[in-house]
Design a protein around this motif. Sequence first.
Motif, PDB file in Angstrom:
ATOM      1  N   THR A  13       1.060  -1.286  -0.205  1.00 15.40           N
ATOM      2  CA  THR A  13      -0.066  -0.036  -0.029  1.00 15.40           C
ATOM      3  C   THR A  13       0.872   1.120  -0.092  1.00 15.40           C
ATOM      4  O   THR A  13       1.746   1.435   0.822  1.00 15.40           O
ATOM      5  CB  THR A  13      -1.006   0.072   1.021  1.00 15.40           C
ATOM      6  N   CYS A  14       0.555   1.898  -0.979  1.00 15.74           N
ATOM      7  CA  CYS A  14       1.471   3.034  -1.103  1.00 15.74           C
ATOM      8  C   CYS A  14       0.865   4.334   0.077  1.00 15.74           C
ATOM      9  O   CYS A  14      -0.114   4.591  -0.032  1.00 15.74           O
ATOM     10  CB  CYS A  14       1.147   4.003  -2.339  1.00 15.74           C
ATOM     11  N   ARG A  16       1.545   7.268  -0.015  1.00 13.82           N
ATOM     12  CA  ARG A  16       1.354   8.780  -0.758  1.00 13.82           C
ATOM     13  C   ARG A  16      -0.018   8.755  -1.238  1.00 13.82           C
ATOM     14  O   ARG A  16      -0.669   9.754  -0.946  1.00 13.82           O
ATOM     15  CB  ARG A  16       2.333   9.119  -1.617  1.00 13.82           C
ATOM     16  N   CYS A  17      -0.582   7.529  -1.978  1.00 17.68           N
ATOM     17  CA  CYS A  17      -1.784   7.792  -2.540  1.00 17.68           C
ATOM     18  C   CYS A  17      -2.738   6.579  -2.377  1.00 17.68           C
ATOM     19  O   CYS A  17      -3.914   6.796  -2.503  1.00 17.68           O
ATOM     20  CB  CYS A  17      -1.664   7.624  -4.117  1.00 17.68           C
ATOM     21  N   HIS A  19      -2.848   3.497  -3.111  1.00 18.69           N
ATOM     22  CA  HIS A  19      -2.767   2.495  -4.112  1.00 18.69           C
ATOM     23  C   HIS A  19      -2.398   1.018  -3.556  1.00 18.69           C
ATOM     24  O   HIS A  19      -1.365   1.142  -2.592  1.00 18.69           O
ATOM     25  CB  HIS A  19      -2.033   2.710  -5.640  1.00 18.69           C
ATOM     26  N   TYR A  34      10.427   0.457  -4.668  1.00 17.57           N
ATOM     27  CA  TYR A  34       9.536   0.052  -5.270  1.00 17.57           C
ATOM     28  C   TYR A  34       8.858   1.041  -5.951  1.00 17.57           C
ATOM     29  O   TYR A  34       8.560   2.210  -5.330  1.00 17.57           O
ATOM     30  CB  TYR A  34       8.219  -0.535  -4.200  1.00 17.57           C
ATOM     31  N   ASP A  35       8.594   1.076  -7.151  1.00 16.75           N
ATOM     32  CA  ASP A  35       7.666   2.469  -7.896  1.00 16.75           C
ATOM     33  C   ASP A  35       6.181   2.067  -7.748  1.00 16.75           C
ATOM     34  O   ASP A  35       5.787   0.973  -8.234  1.00 16.75           O
ATOM     35  CB  ASP A  35       7.954   2.306  -9.450  1.00 16.75           C
ATOM     36  N   CYS A  36       5.314   2.778  -7.144  1.00 12.61           N
ATOM     37  CA  CYS A  36       4.023   2.918  -7.065  1.00 12.61           C
ATOM     38  C   CYS A  36       3.298   2.914  -8.427  1.00 12.61           C
ATOM     39  O   CYS A  36       3.745   3.883  -9.279  1.00 12.61           O
ATOM     40  CB  CYS A  36       3.491   4.084  -6.165  1.00 12.61           C
ATOM     41  N   CYS A  39       0.682   6.413  -8.215  1.00 13.31           N
ATOM     42  CA  CYS A  39       1.193   7.851  -8.498  1.00 13.31           C
ATOM     43  C   CYS A  39       2.751   7.761  -8.973  1.00 13.31           C
ATOM     44  O   CYS A  39       3.176   9.017  -9.142  1.00 13.31           O
ATOM     45  CB  CYS A  39       0.992   8.483  -7.156  1.00 13.31           C
ATOM     46  N   ALA A  41       5.335   7.371  -6.933  1.00 11.35           N
ATOM     47  CA  ALA A  41       6.296   7.463  -6.138  1.00 11.35           C
ATOM     48  C   ALA A  41       7.077   6.426  -5.904  1.00 11.35           C
ATOM     49  O   ALA A  41       6.795   5.096  -6.023  1.00 11.35           O
ATOM     50  CB  ALA A  41       5.311   7.630  -4.646  1.00 11.35           C
ATOM     51  N   LEU A  43       9.079   4.112  -3.268  1.00 12.69           N
ATOM     52  CA  LEU A  43       8.779   3.618  -2.099  1.00 12.69           C
ATOM     53  C   LEU A  43      10.266   3.020  -1.541  1.00 12.69           C
ATOM     54  O   LEU A  43      10.786   2.157  -2.405  1.00 12.69           O
ATOM     55  CB  LEU A  43       7.860   2.703  -1.951  1.00 12.69           C
ATOM     56  N   TYR A  56       5.550  -1.716   3.948  1.00 14.02           N
ATOM     57  CA  TYR A  56       4.306  -1.393   3.267  1.00 14.02           C
ATOM     58  C   TYR A  56       3.533  -2.468   3.001  1.00 14.02           C
ATOM     59  O   TYR A  56       2.374  -2.424   2.398  1.00 14.02           O
ATOM     60  CB  TYR A  56       4.673  -0.582   2.109  1.00 14.02           C
TER      61      TYR A  56
END
Length: 74
Positions: A13-14, A16-17, A19, A34-36, A39, A41, A43, A56
Amino acid sequence: MSEACPILESEITCPRCGHVARETMPTDACQWFYDCKGCGALLKPKAGDCCVFCSYGTVPCPPVQDGSDCCSNA
Protein backbone atom coordinates in the motif's frame (compact mmCIF):
# COMPACT_ATOMS: atom_id res chain seq x y z
CA MET A 1 10.87 -26.47 14.36
CA SER A 2 9.15 -27.59 11.22
CA GLU A 3 10.11 -25.95 7.99
CA ALA A 4 7.18 -23.85 6.80
CA CYS A 5 6.85 -22.49 3.30
CA PRO A 6 6.99 -18.69 3.29
CA ILE A 7 4.13 -16.68 1.84
CA LEU A 8 5.42 -15.17 -1.39
CA GLU A 9 2.67 -12.67 -2.20
CA SER A 10 2.06 -9.41 -0.37
CA GLU A 11 -0.11 -6.37 -1.00
CA ILE A 12 1.90 -3.15 -0.97
CA THR A 13 0.00 0.00 0.00
CA CYS A 14 1.47 3.32 -1.09
CA PRO A 15 1.64 5.74 1.85
CA ARG A 16 1.33 8.67 -0.55
CA CYS A 17 -1.77 7.80 -2.60
CA GLY A 18 -3.15 4.64 -0.96
CA HIS A 19 -2.86 2.52 -4.12
CA VAL A 20 -2.73 -1.21 -3.33
CA ALA A 21 -0.91 -3.70 -5.56
CA ARG A 22 -0.43 -7.44 -5.09
CA GLU A 23 3.21 -8.36 -5.73
CA THR A 24 5.33 -11.49 -5.60
CA MET A 25 8.28 -11.10 -3.25
CA PRO A 26 11.77 -12.20 -4.28
CA THR A 27 13.18 -15.06 -2.22
CA ASP A 28 16.84 -14.43 -3.02
CA ALA A 29 17.20 -10.69 -2.39
CA CYS A 30 15.66 -7.76 -0.54
CA GLN A 31 13.64 -5.26 -2.53
CA TRP A 32 14.79 -1.84 -1.39
CA PHE A 33 12.83 0.22 -3.93
CA TYR A 34 9.34 0.01 -5.36
CA ASP A 35 7.62 2.28 -7.90
CA CYS A 36 3.98 2.84 -6.95
CA LYS A 37 1.73 1.86 -9.83
CA GLY A 38 -0.80 4.47 -8.75
CA CYS A 39 1.16 7.72 -8.41
CA GLY A 40 4.70 6.74 -9.42
CA ALA A 41 6.22 7.49 -6.00
CA LEU A 42 9.49 5.69 -5.27
CA LEU A 43 9.00 3.77 -2.03
CA LYS A 44 11.97 2.97 0.19
CA PRO A 45 12.02 0.94 3.43
CA LYS A 46 11.20 2.78 6.65
CA ALA A 47 14.02 3.14 9.18
CA GLY A 48 14.65 -0.22 10.82
CA ASP A 49 12.98 -2.27 8.06
CA CYS A 50 14.98 -4.34 5.60
CA CYS A 51 12.78 -3.93 2.52
CA VAL A 52 9.63 -2.30 1.10
CA PHE A 53 7.55 -5.42 1.84
CA CYS A 54 8.38 -5.19 5.55
CA SER A 55 7.46 -1.48 5.53
CA TYR A 56 4.40 -1.32 3.28
CA GLY A 57 3.26 -4.90 2.65
CA THR A 58 0.61 -7.06 4.26
CA VAL A 59 3.20 -9.85 4.65
CA PRO A 60 6.87 -9.41 5.63
CA CYS A 61 9.57 -10.66 3.26
CA PRO A 62 10.41 -14.41 3.19
CA PRO A 63 13.66 -14.14 5.23
CA VAL A 64 11.84 -12.28 8.03
CA GLN A 65 9.03 -14.86 7.90
CA ASP A 66 11.72 -17.52 8.44
CA GLY A 67 13.01 -15.66 11.51
CA SER A 68 16.18 -14.13 10.09
CA ASP A 69 17.22 -10.49 10.00
CA CYS A 70 16.59 -10.44 6.25
CA CYS A 71 19.56 -9.47 4.12
CA SER A 72 20.14 -5.98 5.46
CA ASN A 73 23.53 -5.36 7.00
CA ALA A 74 22.86 -1.71 7.75
